[in-house]
Design a protein around this motif. Sequence first.
Motif, short mmCIF file in Angstrom:
data_model
loop_
_atom_site.label_atom_id
_atom_site.label_comp_id
_atom_site.label_asym_id
_atom_site.label_seq_id
_atom_site.Cartn_x
_atom_site.Cartn_y
_atom_site.Cartn_z
N SER A 100 0.86 -49.59 9.62
CA SER A 100 -0.23 -49.98 8.59
C SER A 100 -1.50 -49.12 9.36
O SER A 100 -2.64 -49.50 8.57
CB SER A 100 -0.52 -51.49 8.50
N SER A 101 -1.28 -48.43 10.12
CA SER A 101 -2.23 -47.41 10.57
C SER A 101 -1.67 -46.22 11.21
O SER A 101 -0.47 -46.17 11.55
CB SER A 101 -3.43 -48.20 11.54
N SER A 102 -2.80 -45.38 11.63
CA SER A 102 -2.28 -43.99 12.21
C SER A 102 -1.81 -44.06 13.49
O SER A 102 -2.21 -44.95 14.08
CB SER A 102 -3.44 -42.86 12.21
N VAL A 103 -0.60 -43.14 13.77
CA VAL A 103 -0.23 -43.35 15.35
C VAL A 103 0.06 -41.89 15.84
O VAL A 103 0.04 -40.98 15.04
CB VAL A 103 1.10 -44.14 15.38
N GLU A 108 10.24 -42.24 18.90
CA GLU A 108 10.33 -43.28 17.90
C GLU A 108 9.60 -43.20 16.52
O GLU A 108 10.26 -43.49 15.57
CB GLU A 108 9.84 -44.50 18.59
N VAL A 109 8.49 -42.72 16.75
CA VAL A 109 7.76 -42.38 15.24
C VAL A 109 8.39 -41.51 14.50
O VAL A 109 8.75 -41.68 13.13
CB VAL A 109 6.20 -42.09 15.57
N LYS A 110 9.01 -40.40 14.96
CA LYS A 110 9.79 -39.58 14.42
C LYS A 110 11.05 -40.05 13.68
O LYS A 110 11.25 -39.95 12.67
CB LYS A 110 10.22 -38.19 15.02
N SER A 111 11.66 -40.99 14.24
CA SER A 111 12.86 -41.46 13.87
C SER A 111 12.50 -42.57 12.62
O SER A 111 13.12 -42.38 11.62
CB SER A 111 13.93 -42.51 14.74
N GLN A 112 11.44 -43.23 12.98
CA GLN A 112 11.01 -44.26 11.56
C GLN A 112 10.74 -43.34 10.51
O GLN A 112 11.10 -43.62 9.46
CB GLN A 112 9.56 -44.70 12.12
N PRO A 142 -0.62 -32.58 21.42
CA PRO A 142 -0.34 -34.02 20.77
C PRO A 142 -0.50 -33.90 19.29
O PRO A 142 -1.27 -33.26 18.50
CB PRO A 142 -1.38 -34.78 21.40
N GLN A 143 0.41 -34.75 18.55
CA GLN A 143 0.17 -34.87 17.24
C GLN A 143 0.00 -36.33 16.77
O GLN A 143 0.45 -37.19 17.29
CB GLN A 143 1.78 -34.08 16.48
N ALA A 144 -0.58 -36.30 15.76
CA ALA A 144 -0.91 -37.63 15.13
C ALA A 144 -0.38 -37.64 13.70
O ALA A 144 -0.25 -36.52 13.17
CB ALA A 144 -2.29 -38.20 15.19
N ALA A 395 -9.76 -39.75 17.30
CA ALA A 395 -9.73 -40.97 17.77
C ALA A 395 -8.33 -41.26 18.74
O ALA A 395 -8.58 -41.81 19.73
CB ALA A 395 -9.63 -42.20 16.81
N LEU A 396 -7.42 -41.17 18.01
CA LEU A 396 -5.80 -41.52 18.74
C LEU A 396 -5.89 -40.67 19.99
O LEU A 396 -5.55 -41.12 20.97
CB LEU A 396 -4.81 -41.28 17.79
N VAL A 397 -6.15 -39.13 20.02
CA VAL A 397 -5.91 -38.27 21.08
C VAL A 397 -6.85 -38.61 22.37
O VAL A 397 -6.74 -38.35 23.32
CB VAL A 397 -5.58 -36.93 20.98
#
Length: 417
Positions: A100-103, A108-112, A142-144, A395-397
């Motif tokens: 429900s927000s950016s990551v 794990e994110v790639k498999s999702q 890094p990638q978001a 913001a994330l990186v």
Amino acid sequence: MNILVINAGSSSLKYQLYDMRDESVLAKGKVERIGMDSAILSHEPSGKNEVREVSEILEHTTAIRKVLGMLIHPEHGVLERIEDVHAVGHRVVHGGEAFSSSVIVNEEVKSQIKRLFDLAPLHNPAHMLGIQAVEQNLPNVPQAVVFDTAFHQTMPAHAFLYAIPMVLYRRHKIRRYGFHGTSHAYVSERAAQFLGKPYEELKIVTCHIGNGASCAAVMNGKSIDTSMGMTPLEGLMMGTRSGDIDPAVVPFIMAKEDLTVNEVSSMLNKHSGLLAISGISSDMREVTEAMQSGDKIAGFAFDMFTYRIRKYIGAYAAAMNGIDALVFTAGIGENSEAVRKAVCSGLTFLGLEFDDERNRTGRGQERLISTDASKVAVLVIPTNEEWMIARDTYALVSGGEPHGIAVTPEQVPSRGS
Ligand SMILES: Nc1ncnc2c1ncn2[C@@H]1O[C@H](COP(=O)(O)OP(=O)(O)O)[C@@H](O)[C@H]1O
Ligand SMILES: CC(=O)OP(=O)(O)O
Ligand SMILES: [Mg+2]
């Protein structure tokens, strides 16, 4: 920090390179008509002339390789070395209920994202190719990912559930997710700023009309309903997608035409919509030109397309008990005066007064296209999904929090186990 934003749509790939020190755009561009015979790469380095290259680009991996090449091109480039790209932010269409927000991207994110391929077959596979192409070309950067579904996670359960056995939601998470959320969020907030009114007190219908198209009802700053569903197929008629259809049609055609699940899905996603009805093109420019030179079938396709948008605006006026603002955005919404005019004709019952002159002028600008006396402010707001993505990636990186509210979907009522 320089951030490259990649927005891989179904038929296009847009990019922008930001210098986050002052949020300036160093270069932007797009690859259009991916998969068609002549793709066009338009690259606009800041302060220099636009470059256009026409070539055959059949898929997104090649498109990204060409874009990276352009960024360091001796003549048209804006970076000395590709290592000057410090982070990459991607638009990802389907985040399901998992996001429900950016990551930040990890295994794990790639498999999702891969698990969600079935739910967004035109999009998530393209995004994954983009993420992998960046990994190959820019290892260690890094990638978001920023999800189209995130903004709509505020929808109440009565809007996101389908009236089918509840067990299907519990077991498979079958529900409405909604898409183009980054765009609906951006243009609705900009609309409030443009009108000088508090976002939290407005009833806004946003119409994101591009190759994919959706409407959203944004009430008091939150999405409360939207026309796309579990996948980006539901709702409006689109370039190649059918939009709403009686679900009984699907098994009927499968039986009568002897089609497999993949074939019927491909028919509804890739061979329907404007393309099927006009028999000319999925591109609104070509359909409008044909209509204006007297082609009756193109005119019919245009009328069907705009009628469906008008119907959703009426539905959302009912869902919110009124509308303060109606916003047009994306490729067609921003550029087609004919589509905006046709949609708004027949909305006078809402007290909407359309201004033809304002509609015709000011292309590319945020602007009002209704009269000053109109009860509904009709606006054209160019979307800026890329800037939203750059902001979250930065913001994330940098170890901070992404923009927007991370919400848990509303609990669906249950009689207990
Ligand atoms: N001047 C224009 N008039 C009408 N339609 C336009 C114009 N410019 C672009 N479009 C339409 O915008 C659509 C693409 O919109 P876009 O938001 O870029 O889609 P996507 O992101 O889904 O690829 C195409 O149907 C194209 O014909
Ligand atoms: C979700 C969706 O339909 O995206 P696009 O408009 O980029 O095809
Ligand atoms: Mg788009």
